[in-house]
Design an enzyme around this catalytic site. Structure first.
Site, PDB file in Angstrom:
ATOM      1  N   TRP A 114       0.821  -1.218   0.000  1.00 55.26           N
ATOM      2  CA  TRP A 114       0.000   0.000   0.000  1.00 55.26           C
ATOM      3  C   TRP A 114       0.846   1.254   0.000  1.00 55.26           C
ATOM      4  CZ3 TRP A 114      -4.319  -0.350  -2.192  1.00 55.26           C
ATOM      5  CH2 TRP A 114      -5.063  -1.530  -2.096  1.00 55.26           C
ATOM      6  N   ASP A 123      -1.482   7.072   6.209  1.00 57.21           N
ATOM      7  CA  ASP A 123      -2.579   6.234   5.722  1.00 57.21           C
ATOM      8  C   ASP A 123      -2.846   5.239   6.847  1.00 57.21           C
ATOM      9  OD1 ASP A 123      -4.237   4.361   4.637  1.00 57.21           O
ATOM     10  OD2 ASP A 123      -2.909   3.767   2.993  1.00 57.21           O
ATOM     11  N   LYS A 170     -12.555  -0.986   6.828  1.00 63.87           N
ATOM     12  CA  LYS A 170     -11.877  -2.025   7.613  1.00 63.87           C
ATOM     13  C   LYS A 170     -12.228  -1.879   9.084  1.00 63.87           C
ATOM     14  CE  LYS A 170      -8.373  -1.678   4.171  1.00 63.87           C
ATOM     15  NZ  LYS A 170      -8.706  -2.861   3.392  1.00 63.87           N
TER      16      LYS A 170
HETATM   17  C1  LIG Z   1      -3.435   0.389   4.020  1.00 63.17           C
HETATM   18  C2  LIG Z   1      -4.345   0.581   2.838  1.00 63.17           C
HETATM   19  N1  LIG Z   1      -4.287   1.739   2.158  1.00 63.17           N
HETATM   20  C3  LIG Z   1      -5.080   1.952   1.098  1.00 63.17           C
HETATM   21  C4  LIG Z   1      -5.968   1.008   0.655  1.00 63.17           C
HETATM   22  C5  LIG Z   1      -6.841   1.298  -0.538  1.00 63.17           C
HETATM   23  O1  LIG Z   1      -8.076   1.654  -0.046  1.00 63.17           O
HETATM   24  P1  LIG Z   1      -9.356   1.935  -0.958  1.00 63.17           P
HETATM   25  O2  LIG Z   1      -9.787   0.629  -1.508  1.00 63.17           O
HETATM   26  O3  LIG Z   1     -10.305   2.541   0.028  1.00 63.17           O
HETATM   27  O4  LIG Z   1      -8.962   2.909  -2.016  1.00 63.17           O
HETATM   28  C6  LIG Z   1      -6.091  -0.190   1.347  1.00 63.17           C
HETATM   29  C7  LIG Z   1      -7.059  -1.217   0.906  1.00 63.17           C
HETATM   30  O5  LIG Z   1      -7.073  -2.344   1.333  1.00 63.17           O
HETATM   31  C8  LIG Z   1      -5.243  -0.414   2.453  1.00 63.17           C
HETATM   32  O6  LIG Z   1      -5.307  -1.560   3.138  1.00 63.17           O
END
Ligand SMILES: Cc1ncc(COP(=O)(O)O)c(C=O)c1O
Length: 361
Positions: A104, A173, A197
């Site tokens: 991520w 994030d 989540k």
């Molecule tokens: C740590 C993290 N950041 C970003 C994301 C991407 O999120 P989204 O699907 O809300 O764009 C995720 C998705 O699993 C994630 O686990």
């Protein structure tokens, strides 16, 4: 757990508190006797404004944030924040700095260059397959910010400390460990997290912005991607994801009623310990992250062969434990133990792993 409900180890969208689902069910058709559903309300109505304000205030209370932070509920997921952040906060002569702790982080790092912004990777554990969180990092000469991913959902590592970035705005994030424990949220200039989540259903992204950051933001940006525009338009520039925000409010109330983030953290530690204890004692299952940096939210693990992993996932599913397949990019198995996974589900998984090992030794 309510009859018929599975033990849900999905990485997100993820398990929600059953009390919240039942309350939403009761409100679904006729919200508190108003004669309509939250899904049918104007986002400009006083009923929805009250729902919105309540969710914001609860989040601020849980995080100990005062009037020095603005809170937004945006759309487009954390993935849109990967772009919005550099677009707003990185100037032409600056570099967007990242600590790379997994998939991520990599996804976030890919975005700034697409809009002509420079990126600097201040530290990475890529060579070690993201099995640890780097303690040391080196900032670029003119850093716009330092970005961390507080929990890497796919790789299963978690920051159990907050890096010291000095005067450089620290950005996080927090999608996959948001509100899973008390933290000094004030150390961050901007925090974002997809709701799906740890605080609600998919559809809304929580963003907290320290007010002093606002004057640093670039001007003349597309309206939907301009943090200042969202704030100036009373946090509701366009139609937000009303239902998801309503659900977030219920979840945050549930946390407050249970005893706040201390209660949540204690529970999360106990659940993760059940699984890590099995991994540590096992000759069959193998964790992938060093103990000091292991995630309490997402626990990836491997077995000796892919065939055995498939057998494990399939037998667990038949026994009512779903969502245990690792992310397709890394394979293996993964148990996500977010805030609302009942203790009973973690206990069942731990027992199942021990039994599986005995049967497949
Ligand atoms: C740590 C993290 N950041 C970003 C994301 C991407 O999120 P989204 O699907 O809300 O764009 C995720 C998705 O699993 C994630 O686990």
């Amino acid at each position: 757990m309510l009859p018929g409900r599975k033990c849900n180890f999905n990485a997100g969208p993820a398990v929600l508190p059953e009390e919240v689902l039942l309350e939403a069910q009761a409100d679904l058709v006729n919200y508190k006797g108003k004669g309509l559903s939250v899904m049918e309300m104007s986002h400009r109505s006083k009923e929805f404004q009250a729902i919105f304000d309540d969710a914001v205030q609860r989040a601020k209370r849980l995080m100990n944030l005062g009037d020095d932070y603005e809170v937004l509920f945006l759309q487009g997921g954390a993935s849109t924040q990967f772009l919005m952040l550099p677009m707003n906060l990185c100037h032409e002569d600056q570099e967007a700095n990242y600590i790379d702790t997994g998939s991520w982080s990599v996804a976030a790092i890919k975005e700034p260059p697409k809009i002509g912004k420079k990126v600097h990777v201040a530290a990475t554990s890529k060579e070690a397959k993201y099995s640890f969180i780097p303690r040391e990092f080196t900032l670029s000469p003119n850093p716009a910010y330092l970005h961390i991913t507080t929990n890497n959902t796919i790789d299963g590592n978690e920051f159990h400390f907050i890096p010291e970035a000095g005067n450089v705005p620290l950005i996080a994030d927090m999608s996959s460990n948001f509100l899973s424990k008390p933290m000094d949220f004030h150390k961050f200039s901007l925090i974002y997290a997809g709701a799906q989540k740890n605080i609600g259903p998919a559809g809304t992204t929580f963003v907290a912005i320290r007010k002093d950051l606002r004057e640093k933001f670039n001007k003349g940006l597309p309206a939907m991607l301009d943090y200042n525009n969202h704030i100036d338009k009373d946090y509701m520039f366009n139609t937000p994801c009303c239902w998801a925000i309503y659900m977030v409010g219920l979840v945050l109330k549930w946390i407050e009623d249970k005893g706040g983030l201390e209660w949540v953290a204690k529970n999360n530690q106990a659940k993760a310990k059940l699984i890590y204890d099995v991994l540590d004692a096992s000759k069959l299952f193998r964790g992938t992250v060093v103990p000091a940096d292991r995630s309490l939210m997402n626990i990836p693990f491997r077995l000796s062969t892919e065939e055995l992993e498939a057998k494990f996932i399939s037998e667990a599913s038949a026994a009512g434990m779903i969502g245990l397949k690792g992310h397709k990019s890394v394979g293996g198995c993964r148990a996500s133990l977010y805030n609302y996974l009942p203790m009973e589900a973690a206990e069942r998984l731990a027992r199942f792993m021990v039994d599986f090992e005995k049967a497949n030794a």
